[in-house]
Design a protein around this motif. Structure first.
Motif, short mmCIF file in Angstrom:
data_model
loop_
_atom_site.label_atom_id
_atom_site.label_comp_id
_atom_site.label_asym_id
_atom_site.label_seq_id
_atom_site.Cartn_x
_atom_site.Cartn_y
_atom_site.Cartn_z
N VAL A 89 71.81 71.58 -37.98
CA VAL A 89 72.49 71.25 -39.23
C VAL A 89 73.94 71.68 -39.08
CG1 VAL A 89 72.57 71.66 -41.73
CG2 VAL A 89 70.37 71.65 -40.53
N GLY A 90 74.84 70.69 -39.04
CA GLY A 90 76.25 70.96 -38.75
C GLY A 90 76.55 70.62 -37.31
N ALA A 91 75.99 69.50 -36.84
CA ALA A 91 76.18 69.07 -35.45
C ALA A 91 77.42 68.20 -35.34
CB ALA A 91 74.95 68.32 -34.97
N LEU A 96 79.60 67.73 -39.41
CA LEU A 96 79.06 67.01 -40.57
C LEU A 96 77.99 66.02 -40.11
CD1 LEU A 96 82.35 66.31 -42.58
CD2 LEU A 96 80.74 68.22 -42.82
N ALA A 97 77.02 66.52 -39.36
CA ALA A 97 75.96 65.66 -38.85
C ALA A 97 74.71 66.48 -38.62
CB ALA A 97 76.40 64.98 -37.56
N PHE A 98 73.57 65.76 -38.56
CA PHE A 98 72.33 66.35 -38.10
C PHE A 98 72.16 65.95 -36.63
CE2 PHE A 98 71.62 65.75 -42.69
CZ PHE A 98 71.31 67.05 -43.05
N GLY A 99 71.60 66.87 -35.84
CA GLY A 99 71.48 66.59 -34.42
C GLY A 99 70.10 66.93 -33.89
N PRO A 100 69.33 65.88 -33.53
CA PRO A 100 69.59 64.44 -33.62
C PRO A 100 69.52 63.95 -35.06
CG PRO A 100 67.85 64.96 -32.02
CD PRO A 100 68.04 66.16 -32.85
N ALA A 101 70.13 62.80 -35.28
CA ALA A 101 70.12 62.23 -36.63
C ALA A 101 68.78 61.58 -36.97
CB ALA A 101 71.25 61.21 -36.78
N VAL A 111 59.14 70.75 -38.45
CA VAL A 111 60.56 70.54 -38.14
C VAL A 111 61.33 71.76 -38.62
CG1 VAL A 111 62.61 69.13 -38.55
CG2 VAL A 111 60.37 68.05 -38.26
N VAL A 112 62.13 72.32 -37.73
CA VAL A 112 62.97 73.48 -38.04
C VAL A 112 64.42 73.02 -38.04
CG1 VAL A 112 63.65 75.81 -37.39
CG2 VAL A 112 61.32 75.02 -36.92
N TRP A 113 65.05 73.02 -39.20
CA TRP A 113 66.47 72.74 -39.29
C TRP A 113 67.22 74.06 -39.10
CZ3 TRP A 113 63.02 69.98 -42.33
CH2 TRP A 113 63.13 68.58 -42.27
N GLU A 114 68.11 74.09 -38.15
CA GLU A 114 68.83 75.32 -37.81
C GLU A 114 70.32 75.11 -38.02
OE1 GLU A 114 69.28 78.55 -34.15
OE2 GLU A 114 67.80 76.92 -34.05
N TRP A 115 70.91 75.95 -38.85
CA TRP A 115 72.33 75.83 -39.18
C TRP A 115 73.20 76.31 -38.02
CZ3 TRP A 115 68.90 74.99 -42.69
CH2 TRP A 115 69.23 74.39 -43.92
N THR A 116 74.25 75.53 -37.70
CA THR A 116 75.15 75.90 -36.61
C THR A 116 76.31 76.76 -37.08
OG1 THR A 116 76.60 73.97 -36.92
CG2 THR A 116 74.65 73.68 -35.51
N GLY A 117 76.57 76.75 -38.38
CA GLY A 117 77.73 77.47 -38.91
C GLY A 117 78.99 76.63 -38.95
N GLU A 118 78.87 75.36 -38.52
CA GLU A 118 80.03 74.47 -38.48
C GLU A 118 80.01 73.50 -39.67
OE1 GLU A 118 82.39 74.83 -36.24
OE2 GLU A 118 81.28 76.42 -35.20
N GLY A 119 81.20 73.13 -40.12
CA GLY A 119 81.32 72.08 -41.13
C GLY A 119 81.14 72.52 -42.56
N GLY A 120 81.07 73.83 -42.80
CA GLY A 120 80.92 74.32 -44.17
C GLY A 120 79.47 74.56 -44.55
N ALA A 121 79.22 74.58 -45.85
CA ALA A 121 77.87 74.86 -46.37
C ALA A 121 77.08 73.56 -46.47
CB ALA A 121 77.96 75.53 -47.73
N SER A 133 65.84 72.18 -49.03
CA SER A 133 66.15 73.53 -48.53
C SER A 133 66.83 74.40 -49.57
CB SER A 133 67.04 73.43 -47.29
OG SER A 133 68.34 72.95 -47.65
N GLY A 134 67.23 73.81 -50.70
CA GLY A 134 67.87 74.60 -51.74
C GLY A 134 69.37 74.46 -51.76
N SER A 135 70.04 75.47 -52.24
CA SER A 135 71.50 75.44 -52.36
C SER A 135 72.16 75.40 -50.99
CB SER A 135 71.99 76.67 -53.13
OG SER A 135 71.44 76.70 -54.44
N PRO A 136 73.31 74.75 -50.88
CA PRO A 136 74.01 74.70 -49.60
C PRO A 136 74.35 76.09 -49.08
CG PRO A 136 74.93 73.10 -51.13
CD PRO A 136 74.00 73.96 -51.93
N THR A 137 74.22 76.26 -47.78
CA THR A 137 74.53 77.52 -47.12
C THR A 137 75.14 77.22 -45.76
OG1 THR A 137 73.60 79.63 -46.38
CG2 THR A 137 72.23 77.69 -46.12
N SER A 138 75.76 78.22 -45.15
CA SER A 138 76.40 78.02 -43.86
C SER A 138 75.64 78.66 -42.72
CB SER A 138 77.84 78.57 -43.88
OG SER A 138 77.83 79.95 -44.24
N SER A 139 74.45 79.23 -43.00
CA SER A 139 73.66 79.85 -41.93
C SER A 139 72.19 79.82 -42.31
CB SER A 139 74.11 81.30 -41.68
OG SER A 139 73.90 82.09 -42.84
N GLY A 140 71.33 80.05 -41.31
CA GLY A 140 69.91 80.17 -41.57
C GLY A 140 69.09 79.05 -40.97
N THR A 141 67.80 79.02 -41.31
CA THR A 141 66.89 77.97 -40.88
C THR A 141 66.03 77.54 -42.06
OG1 THR A 141 65.17 79.55 -40.22
CG2 THR A 141 66.76 78.85 -38.52
#
Length: 447
Positions: A89-91, A96-101, A111-121, A133-141
């Motif tokens: 998440v943040g690819a 501003l992309a999911f990787g892979p899309a 499926v585990v979505w893992e935040w990269t810390g890039e591109g904001g929340a 997943s809830g409210s936007p965040t910049s980290s986590g899974t």
């Protein structure tokens, strides 16, 4: 679910075109993202240039969801056979992309979505509200286990309009859209809102091809869509219009870096393998500054024109692009012609060529204003019904359609048996700039 069954398997390229997905009955393992201690992988699991067969019987129907998705090149990545699958998440270069899309997983996979810390929340929200997943965040899974087959489209809510879209194909029972569209359809869909796009420019046969950065209104690539041979080097050359720009591939295969506004700045990339690459200017992607490079493959059904290396702006050539090409000499006739931007549109190879009468923004133009045709070709002028009554009159009286008419669908035909340059006009609107030119064959005056 579709009842159709195919006996063949596809290499997955293309976009779904219709359908509404509404599926439920899956189990969320985590309702909110959790901070993870695992180190983020250095490389995003982005789709390969040559997609692998994922075992899907037919092309999934994404309902057009992925048409503007960042990091999607028409590939559904095969992740079947894995109990747990990771999506970043943040690819991508922009974050501003999911990787892979788009991925294919087994029924029962997590499926585990893992935040990269890039591109904001960011967040991960299914269009049918199956998972969130809830409210936007910049980290986590965030984890979700899929227990029903189907197609699941999802978005990052804060960046949905910027193209942060994804999709999951689960199992083997899912909505289908028949055969996957080809590369050109995927590319054209991406260019639907691209500035200055009017078709692909045929640039095959050239080792070097130049694309202007900041063309047209300053927020376009010129030309935005080109067809080149494998091994071609593309040079993006900055103009002084539209502010600071950069050039970034959707699949991360090239990136010019930080934005630059300096006229004459150049960025080069050599395209070694066949396929297509979608790219954009990061600050102005939402404004339509996008492009496509198609490498190799079959000849397209049509091209807007032929690439012309002799001009600072891309024009059609009259000899198939040879290095000794010289611009036809119109003797200044088209200087004030409406709908003429210096482009001679290549329509050679066609027995019949159509030109609209009453085109352009004012409807006081021919479209295209200047075309190149083969000796023996028939030109058909067709009235649009706009701009009042028009006619078609050659300056040398070679042809004339007669009295001005305004009826939509009216046509006038003329077959050009002799090479040369034929300039013409609409008599009632000649002074207003309704003029055109036909270049026939290769034996004609040049500048």
């Amino acid at each position: 679910m579709s009842e159709r069954r195919a006996t063949r398997r596809y290499y997955l390229r293309g976009l779904g075109t219709a359908g509404i997905v509404g599926l439920a009955g899956c189990i969320a393992e985590d309702e909110t993202p959790t901070d993870g201690d695992d180190e983020q992988a250095e490389d995003d699991p982005t789709p390969a240039e040559t997609p692998a067969s994922s075992g899907l019987e037919e092309w999934p129907d994404f309902g057009g969801h992925l048409a503007g998705a960042n990091n999607f090149d028409g590939t559904v990545v095969d992740m079947t056979g894995q109990d747990e699958v990771t999506v970043n998440v943040g690819a991508g270069n922009s974050g501003l992309a999911f990787g892979p899309a788009a991925v294919h997983v087994d029924n029962g996979a997590t499926v585990v979505w893992e935040w990269t810390g890039e591109g904001g929340a960011h967040n991960v929200v299914a269009e049918d509200e199956t998972f969130n997943s809830g409210s936007p965040t910049s980290s986590g899974t965030y984890k979700y286990t899929f227990e029903e087959d189907g197609v699941y489209n999802y978005v990052c809510v804060p960046h949905e309009a910027s193209g942060m879209l994804g999709a999951l194909v689960v199992g083997n029972e899912y909505p289908t859209a028949g055969d996957p569209p080809g590369e050109q359809e995927v590319a054209v869909d991406y260019l639907a809102d691209a500035n200055d796009y009017d078709g692909f420019v045929d640039a095959r046969g050239f080792d070097e091809v130049t694309v202007a950065v900041g063309a047209d209104n300053g927020l376009a690539f010129g030309p935005p869509a080109i067809h080149v041979d494998p091994g071609t080097n593309v040079s993006w050359v900055w103009t002084d219009k539209g502010g600071a720009h950069n050039v970034i591939a959707e699949n991360d295969s090239f990136d010019s870096g930080t934005t630059v506004a300096d006229a004459g700045h150049v960025y080069d990339h050599k395209f070694a393998e066949r396929g297509f690459t979608r790219y954009y200017c990061a600050p102005h992607k939402g404004a339509g500054m996008k492009g496509v490079v198609l490498v190799g493959g079959d000849t397209l059904d049509s091209y807007s024109r032929r690439y012309d290396p002799s001009s600072e702006t891309d024009n059609g050539t009259e000899n198939g692009g040879s290095d000794d090409y010289r611009q036809p000499d119109f003797d200044g006739y088209l200087e004030n012609a409406n709908n003429y931007d210096g482009t001679l549109v290549d329509m050679t190879g066609q027995a019949t060529v159509e030109i609209s009468v009453g085109g352009g923004e004012t409807a006081l133009a021919f479209g295209p204003a200047a075309v190149h045709v083969d000796t023996g070709a028939t030109v058909v002028w067709e009235w649009t019904g706009e701009g009042g009554a028009h006619n078609v009159v050659a300056e040398d009286e070679t042809f004339a359609s007669g009295d001005p008419v305004s009826d939509v669908g009216t046509t006038y035909n003329f077959t050009f048996e002799q090479p040369g340059i034929y300039t013409y006009y609409c008599a009632p609107h000649r002074a207003a700039g309704m003029k055109g030119a036909i270049v026939v064959g290769t034996d004609h005056p040049v500048e």
